[in-house]
Design an enzyme around this catalytic site. Structure first.
Site, PDB file in Angstrom:
ATOM      1  N   TYR A 132       0.862  -1.186   0.000  1.00 34.84           N
ATOM      2  CA  TYR A 132       0.000   0.000   0.000  1.00 34.84           C
ATOM      3  C   TYR A 132       0.894   1.230   0.000  1.00 34.84           C
ATOM      4  O   TYR A 132       1.488   1.587   1.017  1.00 34.84           O
ATOM      5  CB  TYR A 132      -0.910  -0.035   1.224  1.00 34.84           C
ATOM      6  CG  TYR A 132      -1.924   1.085   1.317  1.00 34.84           C
ATOM      7  CD1 TYR A 132      -2.097   2.019   0.304  1.00 34.84           C
ATOM      8  CD2 TYR A 132      -2.736   1.195   2.437  1.00 34.84           C
ATOM      9  CE1 TYR A 132      -3.031   3.024   0.405  1.00 34.84           C
ATOM     10  CE2 TYR A 132      -3.681   2.195   2.559  1.00 34.84           C
ATOM     11  CZ  TYR A 132      -3.828   3.108   1.531  1.00 34.84           C
ATOM     12  OH  TYR A 132      -4.759   4.119   1.647  1.00 34.84           O
ATOM     13  N   LYS A 160      -0.983  -1.243  -4.331  1.00 38.28           N
ATOM     14  CA  LYS A 160      -2.132  -0.339  -4.287  1.00 38.28           C
ATOM     15  C   LYS A 160      -1.562   1.063  -4.401  1.00 38.28           C
ATOM     16  O   LYS A 160      -1.008   1.604  -3.448  1.00 38.28           O
ATOM     17  CB  LYS A 160      -2.920  -0.513  -2.988  1.00 38.28           C
ATOM     18  CG  LYS A 160      -4.084   0.475  -2.831  1.00 38.28           C
ATOM     19  CD  LYS A 160      -4.718   0.347  -1.455  1.00 38.28           C
ATOM     20  CE  LYS A 160      -5.787   1.416  -1.243  1.00 38.28           C
ATOM     21  NZ  LYS A 160      -6.374   1.348   0.117  1.00 38.28           N
TER      22      LYS A 160
END
Length: 297
Positions: A132, A160
């Site tokens: 992330y 992400k």
């Protein structure tokens, strides 16, 4: 597993501030029924940093009971590497399909610290990982040079991408081809990211509007861009609610209005009130009143 619409689900609480598993089952079920491709629990929207490890694993269990054969990912967003690796081990034992890992939640790691932390979590869990990258919220940017180091380890399979610069999607694809699955993590940049080659969308407003979110993704993948663009233009005021200090409260209020859920949050957060609540509620109700008919896809 690393493509499609992956909702970052909200965590539901009772009036006594315990986990409301019955309501989570209902809400998660709506997402799976609408055609979402998996679930991600205990992320930023899921108030993960406010949950104990036992609570996170309990939410994971509930999500797995609903998702069927679709993957469920647990977010690792701990303040220390020690806690991150401990949770990764427990999640692996609980049968999670993969992890979404925030490099450092509180301390802003440098490049060496970022790589070492991510590798430690990978080694502890032995699970496929989506990194992330969110330099805006967490002040740690997983850059292309950092990803070059991570590419040496087969457990790092996806990113992400939430850096706030749509050009990063192209930079990653140019540097690595299909080595990493690139998923967009910013709701109001998702259309652009999918157009640039992202293969998935870690979505927020999907928890209240799953069919519209799924429709945009499927239309984009089918090359039906004009139809997708029309839905996106309608959706945009709602998607902007994801890019806010109050994203959790905003999206839970959307769930109240659209799917009849509740907007209880864990302190110190509090539900929206006063003029701010009225403003957000108007955005949601105006969108519902003008929602487009979805094409078959």
């Amino acid at each position: 597993m690393w493509s499609g619409i992956l909702p970052a689900v909200t965590t539901k609480f009772t009036t006594e501030d315990t986990l409301d598993h019955a309501e989570m089952e209902r809400c998660f079920g709506l997402l799976i029924e609408a055609g979402c491709d998996g679930l991600i629990v205990c992320g930023s929207l899921g108030e993960g940093p406010m949950l104990s490890h036992d609570e996170k694993l309990a939410v994971l269990k509930t999500a797995r009971s609903v998702a069927g054969k679709k993957p469920v990912l647990l977010t690792i967003n701990e303040a220390t590497t020690r806690d991150a690796t401990s949770l990764a081990r427990r999640a692996a034992d609980a049968g999670v399909d993969g992890l979404m890992v925030v490099p450092s939640l509180v301390y802003h790691t440098n490049e060496r610290e970022t790589v070492d932390t991510l590798k430690a979590v990978a080694q502890a869990g032995g699970l496929p990982i989506m990194v992330y990258s969110n330099r805006l919220a967490y002040r740690v940017d997983v850059t292309v040079p950092i990803m070059e180091e991570l590419a040496k380890d087969d457990l790092f399979v996806a990113v992400k991408e939430s850096c706030g610069d749509i050009r990063r999607t192209t930079e990653i694809i140019n540097a690595f081809g299909n080595r990493f699955a690139v998923l967009t993590g910013v709701d109001n940049m998702a259309f652009e990211a999918l157009a640039a080659g992202a293969v998935g969308w870690v979505a927020g407003l999907v928890t209240a509007f799953p069919r519209e979110t799924v429709a945009i993704y499927r239309l984009m993948k089918a090359g039906r861009w004009e139809e997708a663009r029309a839905i996106h233009r309608w959706f945009r005021p709602l998607l902007d609610l994801d890019v806010s200090t109050y994203l959790v409260q905003n999206i839970k209020l959307a769930e109240v209005i659209e799917i009849g859920s509740n907007d209880r949050v864990r302190l110190p957060r509090q539900p929206l009130a006063g003029e701010l609540r009225a403003h957000v509620e108007k955005i949601i109700r105006d969108a519902i009143a003008s929602r487009p008919k979805l094409p078959l896809v």
